[in-house]
Scaffold this motif. Structure first.
Motif, PDB file in Angstrom:
ATOM      1  N   CYS A   2       0.817  -1.213   0.000  1.00 41.02           N
ATOM      2  CA  CYS A   2       0.000   0.000   0.000  1.00 41.02           C
ATOM      3  C   CYS A   2       0.853   1.267   0.000  1.00 41.02           C
ATOM      4  N   ILE A   3       0.287   2.300  -0.584  1.00 44.55           N
ATOM      5  CA  ILE A   3       0.925   3.615  -0.615  1.00 44.55           C
ATOM      6  C   ILE A   3       0.935   4.205   0.793  1.00 44.55           C
ATOM      7  N   ARG A   4       2.038   4.799   1.152  1.00 43.56           N
ATOM      8  CA  ARG A   4       2.172   5.500   2.429  1.00 43.56           C
ATOM      9  C   ARG A   4       2.532   6.955   2.182  1.00 43.56           C
ATOM     10  N   ILE A   5       2.225   7.803   3.129  1.00 46.10           N
ATOM     11  CA  ILE A   5       2.574   9.217   3.043  1.00 46.10           C
ATOM     12  C   ILE A   5       3.712   9.463   4.024  1.00 46.10           C
ATOM     13  N   ARG A   6       4.782  10.085   3.517  1.00 45.65           N
ATOM     14  CA  ARG A   6       5.953  10.380   4.352  1.00 45.65           C
ATOM     15  C   ARG A   6       6.308  11.854   4.239  1.00 45.65           C
ATOM     16  N   HIS A   7       6.689  12.443   5.354  1.00 47.89           N
ATOM     17  CA  HIS A   7       7.199  13.819   5.345  1.00 47.89           C
ATOM     18  C   HIS A   7       8.697  13.775   5.084  1.00 47.89           C
ATOM     19  N   VAL A   8       9.146  14.621   4.166  1.00 50.64           N
ATOM     20  CA  VAL A   8      10.564  14.688   3.814  1.00 50.64           C
ATOM     21  C   VAL A   8      10.961  16.140   3.573  1.00 50.64           C
ATOM     22  N   ASP A   9      12.254  16.355   3.438  1.00 54.20           N
ATOM     23  CA  ASP A   9      12.778  17.680   3.121  1.00 54.20           C
ATOM     24  C   ASP A   9      13.012  17.769   1.613  1.00 54.20           C
ATOM     25  N   GLY A  54     -14.189  11.311   3.570  1.00 56.20           N
ATOM     26  CA  GLY A  54     -13.340  11.150   4.740  1.00 56.20           C
ATOM     27  C   GLY A  54     -12.061  10.380   4.524  1.00 56.20           C
ATOM     28  N   ALA A  55     -11.779   9.933   3.296  1.00 53.26           N
ATOM     29  CA  ALA A  55     -10.619   9.070   3.111  1.00 53.26           C
ATOM     30  C   ALA A  55     -10.028   9.184   1.713  1.00 53.26           C
ATOM     31  N   LEU A  56      -8.753   8.875   1.635  1.00 53.94           N
ATOM     32  CA  LEU A  56      -8.062   8.694   0.359  1.00 53.94           C
ATOM     33  C   LEU A  56      -7.723   7.213   0.261  1.00 53.94           C
ATOM     34  N   PHE A  57      -7.704   6.677  -0.968  1.00 56.06           N
ATOM     35  CA  PHE A  57      -7.530   5.241  -1.136  1.00 56.06           C
ATOM     36  C   PHE A  57      -6.306   4.877  -1.958  1.00 56.06           C
ATOM     37  N   ASP A  62      -7.545  -0.034  -0.121  1.00 57.23           N
ATOM     38  CA  ASP A  62      -7.410   0.256   1.302  1.00 57.23           C
ATOM     39  C   ASP A  62      -7.297   1.761   1.534  1.00 57.23           C
ATOM     40  N   THR A  63      -7.716   2.199   2.697  1.00 54.21           N
ATOM     41  CA  THR A  63      -7.610   3.596   3.081  1.00 54.21           C
ATOM     42  C   THR A  63      -6.155   3.946   3.347  1.00 54.21           C
ATOM     43  N   ILE A  64      -5.731   5.119   2.874  1.00 55.07           N
ATOM     44  CA  ILE A  64      -4.387   5.614   3.156  1.00 55.07           C
ATOM     45  C   ILE A  64      -4.469   6.468   4.410  1.00 55.07           C
ATOM     46  N   PRO A  65      -3.736   6.087   5.462  1.00 53.28           N
ATOM     47  CA  PRO A  65      -3.777   6.904   6.670  1.00 53.28           C
ATOM     48  C   PRO A  65      -3.119   8.261   6.435  1.00 53.28           C
TER      49      PRO A  65
END
Length: 90
Positions: A2-9, A54-57, A62-65
């Motif tokens: 699944c795709i995840r969201i990450r904070h980066v510089d 309420g969600a991105l998929f 699956d829902t992406i947190p």
């Protein structure tokens, strides 16, 4: 995976997709409203299922947190201008 969201510089773009890590990279200082809109647009360009209120998929459905600072930001499911996704390393 699944795709995840990450904070980066990131130096240039507020949001981009990194295929090797199957992650959406979000610049740490990105405006939350802009970041959520760009994440939704990027998912649309990647043919992930449309978002609901309420969600991105992910591709798999699956829902992406979302990170906590983005959860209260409304987002659109599909993008009308069909902007091209710029892939890191492409």
């Amino acid at each position: 995976m699944c795709i995840r969201i990450r904070h980066v510089d990131l130096a240039v773009q507020p949001v981009l997709y990194d295929p090797p890590s199957v992650s959406i990279l979000v610049r740490r200082d990105a405006n939350p409203r802009t970041a959520v809109a760009e994440i939704g647009a990027l998912l649309s360009d990647l043919d992930a299922p449309a978002a609901d209120e309420g969600a991105l998929f992910c591709f798999c459905g699956d829902t992406i947190p979302l990170p906590p600072e983005y959860r209260a930001v409304p987002h659109a499911g599909r993008r009308d201008d069909h902007r091209q996704v710029i892939l890191r390393g492409a």
